[in-house]
Structures are given as structure tokens and as C-alpha cells.
Write a protein that holds these residues in place. Structure first.
Motif, PDB file in Angstrom:
ATOM      1  N   LEU A 171      -0.545  -4.263  10.674  1.00  0.00           N
ATOM      2  CA  LEU A 171      -1.208  -4.756   9.171  1.00  0.00           C
ATOM      3  C   LEU A 171      -0.751  -3.306   8.211  1.00  0.00           C
ATOM      4  O   LEU A 171      -0.287  -3.581   7.335  1.00  0.00           O
ATOM      5  CB  LEU A 171      -2.315  -5.172   9.153  1.00  0.00           C
ATOM      6  N   GLY A 172      -1.329  -2.404   8.786  1.00  0.00           N
ATOM      7  CA  GLY A 172      -0.962  -1.326   7.846  1.00  0.00           C
ATOM      8  C   GLY A 172       0.300  -0.713   7.747  1.00  0.00           C
ATOM      9  O   GLY A 172       0.781  -0.433   6.648  1.00  0.00           O
ATOM     10  N   ALA A 173       0.899  -0.706   8.806  1.00  0.00           N
ATOM     11  CA  ALA A 173       2.507  -0.732   8.671  1.00  0.00           C
ATOM     12  C   ALA A 173       3.256  -1.689   7.661  1.00  0.00           C
ATOM     13  O   ALA A 173       3.953  -1.461   6.921  1.00  0.00           O
ATOM     14  CB  ALA A 173       3.165  -0.591  10.139  1.00  0.00           C
ATOM     15  N   ASP A 204       5.486  -0.912   4.511  1.00  0.00           N
ATOM     16  CA  ASP A 204       6.964  -1.314   4.441  1.00  0.00           C
ATOM     17  C   ASP A 204       7.240  -2.419   3.067  1.00  0.00           C
ATOM     18  O   ASP A 204       6.797  -3.141   2.808  1.00  0.00           O
ATOM     19  CB  ASP A 204       7.372  -1.811   5.723  1.00  0.00           C
ATOM     20  N   VAL A 205       8.417  -1.707   2.388  1.00  0.00           N
ATOM     21  CA  VAL A 205       9.069  -2.645   1.499  1.00  0.00           C
ATOM     22  C   VAL A 205      10.511  -3.002   1.786  1.00  0.00           C
ATOM     23  O   VAL A 205      10.944  -4.079   1.767  1.00  0.00           O
ATOM     24  CB  VAL A 205       9.004  -1.942   0.009  1.00  0.00           C
ATOM     25  N   HIS A 206      11.415  -2.060   2.199  1.00  0.00           N
ATOM     26  CA  HIS A 206      12.618  -2.068   2.014  1.00  0.00           C
ATOM     27  C   HIS A 206      13.085  -2.256   3.651  1.00  0.00           C
ATOM     28  O   HIS A 206      14.571  -2.340   3.797  1.00  0.00           O
ATOM     29  CB  HIS A 206      13.288  -0.868   1.575  1.00  0.00           C
ATOM     30  N   GLU A 207      12.390  -2.520   4.558  1.00  0.00           N
ATOM     31  CA  GLU A 207      12.951  -2.678   5.974  1.00  0.00           C
ATOM     32  C   GLU A 207      12.525  -3.966   6.335  1.00  0.00           C
ATOM     33  O   GLU A 207      13.308  -5.080   5.900  1.00  0.00           O
ATOM     34  CB  GLU A 207      12.432  -1.694   6.965  1.00  0.00           C
ATOM     35  N   GLN A 208      11.553  -4.267   7.108  1.00  0.00           N
ATOM     36  CA  GLN A 208      11.242  -5.470   7.633  1.00  0.00           C
ATOM     37  C   GLN A 208      10.893  -6.665   6.682  1.00  0.00           C
ATOM     38  O   GLN A 208      11.207  -7.899   6.683  1.00  0.00           O
ATOM     39  CB  GLN A 208       9.915  -5.477   8.502  1.00  0.00           C
ATOM     40  N   ASN A 263       0.988  -1.111   0.008  1.00  0.00           N
ATOM     41  CA  ASN A 263       0.043  -0.103  -0.228  1.00  0.00           C
ATOM     42  C   ASN A 263       0.900   1.332  -0.081  1.00  0.00           C
ATOM     43  O   ASN A 263       1.876   1.107   0.272  1.00  0.00           O
ATOM     44  CB  ASN A 263      -1.192   0.166   1.390  1.00  0.00           C
ATOM     45  N   PHE A 264       0.593   2.263  -0.255  1.00  0.00           N
ATOM     46  CA  PHE A 264       1.184   3.579  -0.380  1.00  0.00           C
ATOM     47  C   PHE A 264       0.497   4.435   0.638  1.00  0.00           C
ATOM     48  O   PHE A 264      -0.761   4.390   0.716  1.00  0.00           O
ATOM     49  CB  PHE A 264       1.379   4.281  -1.775  1.00  0.00           C
TER      50      PHE A 264
END
Length: 382
Positions: free
Chosen positions: A37-39, A43-47, A12-13
Motif C-alpha cells: 500500500l505504501g509503495a 507511485d504515479v507514473h509507473e504501475q 502520498n509523497f
């Protein structure tokens, strides 16, 4: 297995919710599905990337969380959500194009406009390998009108997808308010991923197939998740009951069965359905070339999906088929994965550390389940 490719992974963005997209608090209270869930969707490049590294996932195809533009009954609103999501997703995946790709979103209110947005994503933006449609398109002033894509009016869109060599991933979504009230009220627990999602989407996919869409566009490829939304296990009955004498006007080719499209134009993924027996049944019914690995993160656990595939599935099928499902088939279906910015290559079972010598651990002999020649080291199963 190393170097796995996962294909149905939600994203999501920040502007997504305000544009009418998925509301993360609407599905379950915070903490019920994977913590925040929202976070996790943002998130793409961390967790997310860290968990990919820890679990042997080389590449993820990201797509706007369901129901995306399909949930927006207003045409202008749906088109705006698709456009802004595609711009944001392209920018996100291009930060690490060797690890991420995108499935673009389109509004399906107008098939001509949908085809134009698909072409924009594939020719003007970067990082897209396919498209995602979240079942039917909501329309009408109350959102209860359902637009399906099996009629001739949508041939403009299907033609564009075929011309662009863009696989279309069909993803489930919730029922309209009217259908929910009539069918699921009082049994809400069955309305979503336990039953309702599959029942609605498998009808739509079978509608597209039996309407002759794949015959009119023989290079078009469709993908469905969740181990095929029940279809592989019902194929005998589906083909048996689509009696051509009883249904002479059915537009699907008269010399084909529904099962004949699997492996060439229709494919499934394992997203969110981590059952070894179900996968083995699917392989038996539709062939190993029809099946691809996926997780369904963040609605499902990366670690859980990968432990299942790496430990339980690996113990149940041969190494070549495991690597086909985990990687090879995705490279054949989503041909852009091997192109320029992504540059993914075929890997052998040995490269994926499946079924061969694991020299990194000092092994020099295949098949040594117990490392010691004289003493049993593996725990006895009581």
C-alpha cells in the motif's frame, strides 16, 4: 468504457509520514490491501499509469491520502503538511498533466489561512482542479477537539472556494481517540470503511447543508464519495424528518429540501462502492447528473472498479447516462479539467466505445450480440 475520469484516488509523497500524515503500516499489514500500500500511494507514473491504460481510465485526480492535515492537531504542523504536500503534488501531476490533476490539501485550524492556501494552489501552483477536506479538523493538546465547518466562522474559506470555482471533496477519516474509545471499542471492525467513515462524514455534510452554507454560497460545489456516504438511500427520511415546524431555526432555505441541492451543488462518486443496485438507487433518488465515477485507488483495485463499471453498469443503464457518470459530469463539476494544461473534452458514447458500432472490431451492424447469423456462439448460461 474508454476515457473514464476517476476523482478520488489517493497519493502520498516521501515526506508525508514524517510530517504527521498517513502511516501506511497503521491500516493493515503489508500485503492485505493491494500488495504494498505504501509503495502504491507513492507511485504515479509507473504501475498506476499502466493500470489506467489497461482499464480505459484517461485521467485521475490525485489527493493526499486521508486524513492529511486534518489529522494534525497542531496548527503549524497541519499547515506545513498541507504546504509541502501541495508543492509535491503539483510537481507530480505536471509531469503528465494530460493524465493527472490534483485536489489540494488545507489545514482547517484557521479558515483565513485555509483560504489563503487554497488561493495559492489555484493561482501560483499548477495542476489543481479542486480541494479535499478529510472530514473534521483535529485540534487541542490531546487531539480530541473536533472542528467542523458548518459555522459562520468558516464562511471565509467557503467564499474563497466559490470565488475560485474550486469544488470541495469531502472525504472520511478515523474518529478521535476519545470518540473511538466511547463508540467503537470492542467493535473496531465497524469503525472504519464498513460503517464509521460514512456515519461521521454524512453528519458533517448534512450539517453544512442544513446550516445554510450552500445558500450563502450558491455557486459552491461539494463532492462526496462511496456512493454518497449512505445519504441518497435515506433522502426520503432525511427530508421528511427535517420538519420546519419542529426545527424553525434551521438555517437552510425554507423552500428547499436536502435533495434539491444534488446535481447543482452536491455530487457523489462511486469510489470504493461497486454496487450496481446502489448506483441505480442513487440515480433514481438524486438524478444521473449528480453521480460520477471513481475508484478509490490504491485502497481499491483499478481493474475491479473498471470491470464493474464497464461490464455490469454498462449492461444496466443507457449509453448516454453511462458516459455522463464515467466522464461528462466530472467535466461539468470540475471545470478546470477542460482548461489549458489538462484539456479534456466531452466524448460521445461512440467515442467511448459504448453502445454503438465498434468499427475497430469490424462490426458494421448494431445489436449483434451473437456474431454468427446461423450458429449460437455465446455460451449459454445454465
Amino acid at each position: 468504457m474508454l476515457y473514464k475520469i476517476a476523482l478520488e484516488e489517493a497519493w502520498n509523497f516521501p515526506k508525508g509520514e514524517s510530517l504527521g500524515g498517513f502511516q501506511s503500516a497503521s491500516l493493515a499489514p503489508k500485503g492485505v490491501i493491494g500488495g504494498d500500500l505504501g509503495a502504491n500511494l507513492l507511485d504515479v507514473h509507473e504501475q498506476r499509469l499502466q493500470q489506467m491504460d489497461e482499464n480505459g481510465v484517461e485521467f485521475m485526480a490525485l489527493s493526499l491520502v486521508s486524513a492529511g492535515p486534518q489529522k494534525v492537531p497542531n496548527r503549524e504542523g497541519a499547515e506545513k503538511l498541507a504546504l509541502e504536500a501541495n508543492n509535491a503534488l503539483s510537481a507530480d501531476v505536471m509531469k503528465r498533466s494530460e493524465r493527472f490533476g490534483g485536489l489540494c490539501s488545507v489545514s482547517m485550524h484557521d479558515p483565513v489561512q485555509a483560504a489563503q492556501e487554497l488561493e495559492r494552489c489555484f493561482t501560483e501552483l499548477q495542476g489543481f482542479i479542486g480541494c479535499i477536506l478529510n472530514d473534521y479538523q483535529s485540534a487541542g493538546p490531546d487531539g480530541n477537539t473536533m472542528l467542523f465547518y458548518d459555522g459562520p466562522s468558516y464562511d471565509t474559506f467557503w467564499a474563497a472556494a466559490e470565488t475560485l470555482d474550486c469544488p470541495v471533496y469531502l472525504h472520511p477519516r478515523e474518529a478521535t481517540p476519545e470518540i473511538f474509545d466511547k463508540m467503537w471499542k470492542g467493535r473496531e471492525h465497524l469503525a472504519f470503511s464498513a460503517l464509521g467513515y460514512a456515519n461521521r462524514l454524512n453528519m458533517h455534510l448534512l450539517g453544512i447543508i442544513t446550516a445554510g452554507v450552500l445558500d450563502r454560497f450558491p455557486k459552491l460545489k461539494l463532492v462526496v464519495g462511496h456512493m454518497g456516504e449512505h445519504i441518497p438511500y435515506d433522502l426520503y427520511r432525511i427530508d421528511h424528518k427535517l420538519n420546519r415546524a419542529r426545527f424553525p431555526d434551521m438555517k437552510m432555505r425554507k423552500d428547499k429540501l436536502v435533495r434539491d441541492y444534488f446535481g447543482s451543488q452536491v455530487f457523489i462518486t462511486t469510489s470504493g462502492h461497486f454496487s450496481t443496485n446502489a448506483l441505480l438507487c442513487a440515480v433514481a433518488e438524486i438524478g444521473v447528473d449528480s453521480c460520477m465515477f471513481s475508484i478509490d485507488y490504491p485502497f481499491e483495485s483499478i481493474a475491479n472498479g473498471c470491470v464493474w463499471f464497464d461490464e455490469y453498469v454498462e449492461a444496466s443503464i443507457n449509453a448516454r447516462d453511462l458516459v455522463k457518470i464515467g466522464r461528462g459530469n466530472a467535466l461539468k463539476v470540475f471545470e478546470r479539467l477542460a482548461a489549458g494544461i489538462h484539456g479534456l473534452e466531452d466524448k460521445s458514447p461512440a467515442q467511448c466505445e459504448v453502445g454503438g458500432l465498434k468499427n475497430g472490431e469490424g462490426e458494421v451492424e448494431f445489436g449483434m450480440y451473437n456474431k454468427s447469423f446461423e450458429k449460437r456462439e455465446v455460451r449459454k448460461v445454465l
